[in-house]
Design an enzyme around this catalytic site. Structure first.
Site, PDB file in Angstrom:
ATOM      1  N   GLU A  83     -34.175-176.859  11.683  1.00 12.23           N
ATOM      2  CA  GLU A  83     -33.489-175.764  11.304  1.00 12.23           C
ATOM      3  C   GLU A  83     -32.003-175.687  11.600  1.00 12.23           C
ATOM      4  O   GLU A  83     -31.693-175.813  12.758  1.00 12.23           O
ATOM      5  CB  GLU A  83     -33.972-174.264  11.928  1.00 12.23           C
ATOM      6  CG  GLU A  83     -33.335-173.192  11.489  1.00 12.23           C
ATOM      7  CD  GLU A  83     -34.021-171.496  12.003  1.00 12.23           C
ATOM      8  OE1 GLU A  83     -35.403-171.866  12.322  1.00 12.23           O
ATOM      9  OE2 GLU A  83     -33.529-170.748  11.657  1.00 12.23           O
ATOM     10  N   LYS A  98     -47.499-174.550  15.129  1.00 15.22           N
ATOM     11  CA  LYS A  98     -45.989-174.984  15.287  1.00 15.22           C
ATOM     12  C   LYS A  98     -45.511-174.130  16.601  1.00 15.22           C
ATOM     13  O   LYS A  98     -45.918-173.148  17.088  1.00 15.22           O
ATOM     14  CB  LYS A  98     -45.276-174.132  14.050  1.00 15.22           C
ATOM     15  CG  LYS A  98     -43.781-174.575  14.123  1.00 15.22           C
ATOM     16  CD  LYS A  98     -42.915-174.370  12.959  1.00 15.22           C
ATOM     17  CE  LYS A  98     -42.595-172.889  12.543  1.00 15.22           C
ATOM     18  NZ  LYS A  98     -41.502-172.465  13.712  1.00 15.22           N
ATOM     19  N   ASP A 143     -47.264-170.034  14.087  1.00 17.64           N
ATOM     20  CA  ASP A 143     -46.358-170.027  15.206  1.00 17.64           C
ATOM     21  C   ASP A 143     -47.234-169.788  16.527  1.00 17.64           C
ATOM     22  O   ASP A 143     -47.700-168.445  16.672  1.00 17.64           O
ATOM     23  CB  ASP A 143     -45.094-169.234  15.106  1.00 17.64           C
ATOM     24  CG  ASP A 143     -44.096-170.024  14.338  1.00 17.64           C
ATOM     25  OD1 ASP A 143     -43.745-171.229  14.772  1.00 17.64           O
ATOM     26  OD2 ASP A 143     -43.045-169.113  13.857  1.00 17.64           O
ATOM     27  N   ASP A 176     -43.113-166.423  13.373  1.00 16.69           N
ATOM     28  CA  ASP A 176     -42.878-165.378  14.348  1.00 16.69           C
ATOM     29  C   ASP A 176     -41.661-164.574  13.919  1.00 16.69           C
ATOM     30  O   ASP A 176     -41.407-163.664  14.568  1.00 16.69           O
ATOM     31  CB  ASP A 176     -42.994-165.790  15.819  1.00 16.69           C
ATOM     32  CG  ASP A 176     -41.804-166.784  16.093  1.00 16.69           C
ATOM     33  OD1 ASP A 176     -41.237-167.338  15.198  1.00 16.69           O
ATOM     34  OD2 ASP A 176     -41.560-167.283  17.222  1.00 16.69           O
TER      35      ASP A 176
HETATM   36  O1  KIV Z   1     -40.612-168.066  12.094  1.00 17.30           O
HETATM   37  C1  KIV Z   1     -40.034-168.663  11.088  1.00 17.30           C
HETATM   38  O2  KIV Z   1     -40.120-167.971   9.937  1.00 17.30           O
HETATM   39  C2  KIV Z   1     -39.775-170.001  11.265  1.00 17.30           C
HETATM   40  C3  KIV Z   1     -38.969-170.528  10.196  1.00 17.30           C
HETATM   41  C4  KIV Z   1     -37.674-169.827  10.150  1.00 17.30           C
HETATM   42  C5  KIV Z   1     -38.934-172.074  10.031  1.00 17.30           C
HETATM   43  O3  KIV Z   1     -39.867-170.421  12.337  1.00 17.30           O
END
Ligand code: KIV
Length: 266
Positions: A179, A110, A82, A43
């Protein structure tokens, strides 16, 4: 084709693996050529594609659109997508939104958080949907943290993160993302859980590494975080090409030359 079994074997063998964010077809094809192991439709697209200040405005329809772009264009990588902000607050809504992303071509969903996600993780696992749980600096909670800050510093915060990691894995999480946490804590989590752990700003000891694609191509808006390396202008990428940058990232993570101490936090 990379699967969760491939990543589990990588963890067992100590083979480091790659993940990059990706949002559109042409880059997904280039990542296929470079044999990037996993792709995250993050996201983060809210910031790098849509121009927002955070990931919060991203919708499930946005995520499904970009996930479908990637699924059509890359047959090599395991595809993670995500669930965006506030799209998994209740179980029924989380299940419906996960279905939409899986039907768009995701292999793994995720989600950001800790042990409060356990019921959802188990429900999705029972419904045939593997989850990746994002811990540490979780960008959807930027307003709770009061900014994008290193997480897990100090004994209490470190213990909580470790406890959350073990709880979500016990509930059935298939992967973790850590992270911006101290490298020592990331190592402890990676050793404590049986599932593969992917790090970003979490040191060299996680099982895999992830970067936002734009960042590793030297396209960062504003301050450049210390965990980023520009693989496009790296002299080892002699052609200075995007394909070369992806291949160099793949090679650097596999051989353990990225990340180094200069990319990590203590
Ligand atoms: O949304 C994203 O790009 C992420 C990464 C930073 C792991 O969650």
């Amino acid at each position: 084709m990379t699967t969760l079994s491939t990543l589990n074997k990588f963890k067992k063998d100590g083979t480091k693996f790659t993940c990059l964010t990706c949002y559109d077809s042409m880059f997904a094809r280039m990542m296929e050529k470079a044999e990037i192991d996993t792709i995250l439709i993050g996201d983060s697209l809210g910031m790098v594609v849509q121009g927002h200040d955070s990931t919060l405005p991203v919708t499930v329809n946005d995520m499904a659109y970009h996930t479908a772009n990637i699924a059509r264009s890359n047959r090599h990588a395991l595809i993670l997508a995500d669930l965006p902000f506030m799209s998994y607050v209740t179980l029924p809504e989380a299940v419906a939104n996960s279905r939409q992303l899986m039907q768009a071509g995701a292999h793994v969903i995720k989600i950001e958080g800790g042990s409060e996600l356990c019921d959802l993780i188990t429900t999705l696992a029972q419904a045939g949907t593997p989850t990746c749980v994002h811990l540490g600096l979780t960008p959807q909670s930027v307003n709770v943290f009061g900014g994008y800050k290193i997480q897990g510093r100090g004994d209490e915060a470190a213990d909580k993160l470790l406890t959350d990691a073990k709880a979500v894995v016990a509930a059935g999480a298939a992967l973790l993302v850590l992270e911006c946490v101290p490298a020592e804590l990331a190592k402890a989590v990676t050793e404590a859980v049986a599932v593969p752990v992917i790090g970003i700003g979490a040191g060299a000891d996680t099982d895999g590494q992830v970067l936002v694609m734009h960042d590793m191509l030297g396209m960062t808006h504003g301050r450049v975080p210390r965990f980023i390396h520009d693989f496009l202008t790296d002299e080892r990428n002699s052609a200075r090409s995007i394909e070369g940058a992806f291949a160099l990232y793949q090679q650097s993570v596999r051989e353990g030359s990225f990340p180094t101490e200069q990319h990590q936090f203590s």
